[in-house]
Design an enzyme around this catalytic site. Structure first.
Site, PDB file in Angstrom:
ATOM      1  N   ARG A 237       0.858  -1.181   0.000  1.00  0.00           N
ATOM      2  CA  ARG A 237       0.000   0.000   0.000  1.00  0.00           C
ATOM      3  C   ARG A 237       0.893   1.228   0.000  1.00  0.00           C
ATOM      4  O   ARG A 237       1.925   1.264   0.694  1.00  0.00           O
ATOM      5  CB  ARG A 237      -0.900   0.029   1.245  1.00  0.00           C
ATOM      6  CG  ARG A 237      -2.103  -0.882   1.196  1.00  0.00           C
ATOM      7  CD  ARG A 237      -3.148  -0.435   0.163  1.00  0.00           C
ATOM      8  NE  ARG A 237      -4.317  -1.290   0.139  1.00  0.00           N
ATOM      9  CZ  ARG A 237      -4.494  -2.337  -0.664  1.00  0.00           C
ATOM     10  NH1 ARG A 237      -3.557  -2.684  -1.540  1.00  0.00           N
ATOM     11  NH2 ARG A 237      -5.616  -3.036  -0.626  1.00  0.00           N
ATOM     12  N   GLU A 266      -3.802   7.801  -5.044  1.00  0.00           N
ATOM     13  CA  GLU A 266      -4.102   7.085  -6.295  1.00  0.00           C
ATOM     14  C   GLU A 266      -5.412   7.613  -6.867  1.00  0.00           C
ATOM     15  O   GLU A 266      -6.358   7.828  -6.098  1.00  0.00           O
ATOM     16  CB  GLU A 266      -4.203   5.575  -6.030  1.00  0.00           C
ATOM     17  CG  GLU A 266      -2.872   4.986  -5.590  1.00  0.00           C
ATOM     18  CD  GLU A 266      -2.936   3.487  -5.301  1.00  0.00           C
ATOM     19  OE1 GLU A 266      -3.975   2.858  -5.581  1.00  0.00           O
ATOM     20  OE2 GLU A 266      -1.953   2.955  -4.785  1.00  0.00           O
ATOM     21  N   HIS A 285      -1.535   0.426  -9.950  1.00  0.00           N
ATOM     22  CA  HIS A 285      -2.144  -0.527  -8.994  1.00  0.00           C
ATOM     23  C   HIS A 285      -2.747  -1.731  -9.744  1.00  0.00           C
ATOM     24  O   HIS A 285      -3.952  -1.987  -9.665  1.00  0.00           O
ATOM     25  CB  HIS A 285      -3.204   0.184  -8.139  1.00  0.00           C
ATOM     26  CG  HIS A 285      -3.490  -0.521  -6.851  1.00  0.00           C
ATOM     27  ND1 HIS A 285      -3.773   0.137  -5.670  1.00  0.00           N
ATOM     28  CD2 HIS A 285      -3.552  -1.850  -6.550  1.00  0.00           C
ATOM     29  CE1 HIS A 285      -4.004  -0.739  -4.703  1.00  0.00           C
ATOM     30  NE2 HIS A 285      -3.871  -1.967  -5.223  1.00  0.00           N
TER      31      HIS A 285
HETATM   32  N1  LIG Z   1      -0.807  -4.030  -5.389  1.00  0.00           N
HETATM   33  C1  LIG Z   1      -1.896  -4.775  -5.353  1.00  0.00           C
HETATM   34  O1  LIG Z   1      -2.687  -4.798  -6.283  1.00  0.00           O
HETATM   35  C2  LIG Z   1      -2.135  -5.647  -4.182  1.00  0.00           C
HETATM   36  C3  LIG Z   1      -1.715  -5.290  -2.929  1.00  0.00           C
HETATM   37  N2  LIG Z   1      -1.948  -6.115  -1.858  1.00  0.00           N
HETATM   38  C4  LIG Z   1      -1.477  -5.717  -0.529  1.00  0.00           C
HETATM   39  O2  LIG Z   1      -0.642  -6.739  -0.022  1.00  0.00           O
HETATM   40  C5  LIG Z   1      -0.961  -6.961   1.329  1.00  0.00           C
HETATM   41  C6  LIG Z   1      -0.496  -8.336   1.772  1.00  0.00           C
HETATM   42  O3  LIG Z   1      -1.321  -9.342   1.240  1.00  0.00           O
HETATM   43  P1  LIG Z   1      -1.151 -10.869   1.746  1.00  0.00           P
HETATM   44  O4  LIG Z   1       0.242 -11.340   1.524  1.00  0.00           O
HETATM   45  O5  LIG Z   1      -2.266 -11.630   1.175  1.00  0.00           O
HETATM   46  O6  LIG Z   1      -1.380 -10.632   3.315  1.00  0.00           O
HETATM   47  P2  LIG Z   1      -0.912 -11.543   4.543  1.00  0.00           P
HETATM   48  O7  LIG Z   1      -1.784 -11.130   5.665  1.00  0.00           O
HETATM   49  O8  LIG Z   1      -0.874 -12.968   4.159  1.00  0.00           O
HETATM   50  O9  LIG Z   1       0.592 -11.061   4.817  1.00  0.00           O
HETATM   51  C7  LIG Z   1       0.905  -9.850   5.424  1.00  0.00           C
HETATM   52  C8  LIG Z   1       2.338  -9.903   5.929  1.00  0.00           C
HETATM   53  O10 LIG Z   1       2.668  -8.608   6.435  1.00  0.00           O
HETATM   54  C9  LIG Z   1       3.296  -8.781   7.697  1.00  0.00           C
HETATM   55  N3  LIG Z   1       3.070  -7.644   8.582  1.00  0.00           N
HETATM   56  C10 LIG Z   1       1.903  -7.076   8.961  1.00  0.00           C
HETATM   57  N4  LIG Z   1       2.126  -6.040   9.802  1.00  0.00           N
HETATM   58  C11 LIG Z   1       3.471  -5.975   9.963  1.00  0.00           C
HETATM   59  C12 LIG Z   1       4.321  -5.118  10.695  1.00  0.00           C
HETATM   60  N5  LIG Z   1       3.837  -4.139  11.473  1.00  0.00           N
HETATM   61  N6  LIG Z   1       5.664  -5.329  10.627  1.00  0.00           N
HETATM   62  C13 LIG Z   1       6.163  -6.332   9.869  1.00  0.00           C
HETATM   63  N7  LIG Z   1       5.405  -7.171   9.130  1.00  0.00           N
HETATM   64  C14 LIG Z   1       4.076  -6.989   9.183  1.00  0.00           C
HETATM   65  C15 LIG Z   1       2.631 -10.005   8.284  1.00  0.00           C
HETATM   66  O11 LIG Z   1       3.467 -10.472   9.326  1.00  0.00           O
HETATM   67  P3  LIG Z   1       3.203 -11.841  10.136  1.00  0.00           P
HETATM   68  O12 LIG Z   1       3.374 -12.920   9.112  1.00  0.00           O
HETATM   69  O13 LIG Z   1       4.264 -11.861  11.146  1.00  0.00           O
HETATM   70  O14 LIG Z   1       1.803 -11.749  10.648  1.00  0.00           O
HETATM   71  C16 LIG Z   1       2.572 -10.907   7.053  1.00  0.00           C
HETATM   72  O15 LIG Z   1       3.780 -11.574   6.884  1.00  0.00           O
HETATM   73  C17 LIG Z   1      -2.455  -6.707   1.395  1.00  0.00           C
HETATM   74  O16 LIG Z   1      -2.888  -6.379   2.695  1.00  0.00           O
HETATM   75  C18 LIG Z   1      -2.630  -5.555   0.448  1.00  0.00           C
HETATM   76  O17 LIG Z   1      -2.495  -4.324   1.119  1.00  0.00           O
HETATM   77  C19 LIG Z   1      -2.592  -7.300  -2.013  1.00  0.00           C
HETATM   78  C20 LIG Z   1      -3.049  -7.678  -3.227  1.00  0.00           C
HETATM   79  C21 LIG Z   1      -2.888  -6.880  -4.414  1.00  0.00           C
HETATM   80  O1  LIG Z   2      -4.819  -4.012  -3.698  1.00  0.00           O
HETATM   81  C1  LIG Z   2      -5.501  -4.963  -3.894  1.00  0.00           C
HETATM   82  C2  LIG Z   2      -5.988  -5.843  -2.888  1.00  0.00           C
HETATM   83  O2  LIG Z   2      -6.597  -6.874  -3.262  1.00  0.00           O
HETATM   84  O3  LIG Z   2      -5.816  -5.554  -1.696  1.00  0.00           O
END
Ligand SMILES: NC(=O)C1=CN([C@@H]2O[C@H](COP(=O)(O)OP(=O)(O)OC[C@H]3O[C@@H](n4cnc5c(N)ncnc54)[C@H](OP(=O)(O)O)[C@@H]3O)[C@@H](O)[C@H]2O)C=CC1
Ligand SMILES: O=CC(=O)O
Length: 323
Positions: A237, A266, A285
């Site tokens: 994000r 955005e 995005h």
């Molecule tokens: N550009 C785009 O189009 C897209 C963007 N996204 C973004 O990607 C994000 C991640 O998706 P996804 O992988 O499915 O989510 P997950 O919940 O599977 O993974 C999130 C990861 O972030 C880590 N995390 C959260 N907070 C912190 C913090 N304060 N410090 C360090 N690490 C942290 C978590 O840590 P832990 O494992 O230790 O809990 C976890 O490893 C979504 O929330 C979204 O915002 C997603 C899809 C599309």
């Molecule tokens: O940014 C996209 C999402 O699925 O989150």
């Protein structure tokens, strides 16, 4: 009579039909106050809400007194006031998993296109600048065998690690709130604190959710810690990064290049300094934006809303505790 729901996104015909088989659907173009006012009656009676990207806050929830479930066509849900939903026992459903592989492909695309300067040199070819054999001023840097730092080793971070480890022989460092044994055993990934990752990685890839803890996690201090040859990628994000600090780091050569799918604002304003930097690849995005994945996300969101309003929240639910 079927329960009423508000739809604020265009769905493929078959998915709209699936929704209409279960609910009386009022389709609106967005959730802006004027739209809500225009359809006040429908909002007042709706038990479900389905769409993406718009803000769902206290002001909107006040206009929806009988709302029981919301379903977002996304995995991220930072545009929802989750505390306000919890206070009213309203379910929040999202679409993890179906988009994981596609978003990891986008991250790898950003890694490759920044390192090999794909966009920049392709533009030079189109501009007629390829008039003789190219020299070092057109060269990029290698990706294979370079160290990849992944910040956020969740679903998408894992899928990125898989590509980098098996496809590109990249040593992997990662940072998250906790250790991920699967990443360590499958991809030989090494857990480290953020500072170590910043100092050692050739590519720093962010795939974090936006939360109170992650907002502006990356600022001037973090960019200064990175190698001057490092490439910075963000597909999580925009507000996780202080964008003016990123721009300054790029302008001052503190880092080598950036590949960005997300921005603080955005669409990215056309006068953003990011757009005049040749070492920036800026995407609109598109992390999950393939026909297949966007269809699967929409189908999941429709099924999620049907499930939630039937009290079935064994998957894809952000706040199952409110049931
Ligand atoms: N550009 C785009 O189009 C897209 C963007 N996204 C973004 O990607 C994000 C991640 O998706 P996804 O992988 O499915 O989510 P997950 O919940 O599977 O993974 C999130 C990861 O972030 C880590 N995390 C959260 N907070 C912190 C913090 N304060 N410090 C360090 N690490 C942290 C978590 O840590 P832990 O494992 O230790 O809990 C976890 O490893 C979504 O929330 C979204 O915002 C997603 C899809 C599309
Ligand atoms: O940014 C996209 C999402 O699925 O989150």
């Amino acid at each position: 009579m079927k329960p009423s729901v508000i739809l604020y996104k265009t769905l493929p015909d078959d998915l709209l039909q699936r929704l209409e088989d279960h609910f009386t659907v009022t389709q609106v173009k967005n959730l802006h106050p004027e739209t809500v006012e225009q359809h006040a009656e429908a909002f007042a009676h709706a038990v479900g809400l389905l769409g993406s990207s718009e803000k769902v806050d206290v002001a909107l929830l006040e206009k929806m007194p009988v709302l029981r479930a919301t379903s977002t066509v996304s995995v991220g849900y930072d545009n929802f006031d989750v505390d306000a939903l919890n206070a009213r026992n309203i379910l929040l459903m999202h679409t993890p998993t179906v988009l994981t592989e596609t978003v990891a492909d986008t991250l790898m695309t950003l890694v490759l296109s920044t390192a090999r300067r794909v966009v920049e040199v392709a533009e030079r070819v189109k501009a007629g600048e390829w008039t003789k054999s190219i020299g070092p001023d057109w060269f990029g840097v290698d990706v294979h065998h370079k160290t990849l730092g992944i910040v956020g080793m969740g679903r998408i971070g894992m899928a990125l690690a898989q590509r980098a480890h098996f496809g590109f022989n990249m040593p992997i460092l990662y940072h998250a709130r906790r250790r991920h044994e699967a990443a360590e055993t499958r991809f030989n990934a090494r857990y480290c604190d953020l500072d170590t990752l910043l100092q050692e990685a050739d590519f720093v890839c962010l795939i974090l959710p936006l939360t109170d803890e992650t907002r502006h996690l990356f600022g001037a201090e973090q960019f200064k810690k990175m190698k001057s040859s490092a490439i910075f990628i963000n597909a999580g994000r925009g507000p996780v990064v202080d964008e003016s600090a990123l721009i300054a780091a790029l302008q001052q050569g503190e880092i080598h290049a950036a590949g960005l799918d997300v921005f603080e604002k955005e669409p990215l304003p056309v006068d953003s300094p990011l757009l005049s930097l040749p070492n920036v690849v800026a995407l609109p995005h598109i992390g999950s934006a393939t026909h297949e994945t966007r269809y699967n996300m929409a189908a999941t969101a429709v099924d999620n809303l049907i499930d939630a309003l039937n009290g079935k929240v064994d998957k894809n639910c952000v706040n199952p505790q409110v049931v």
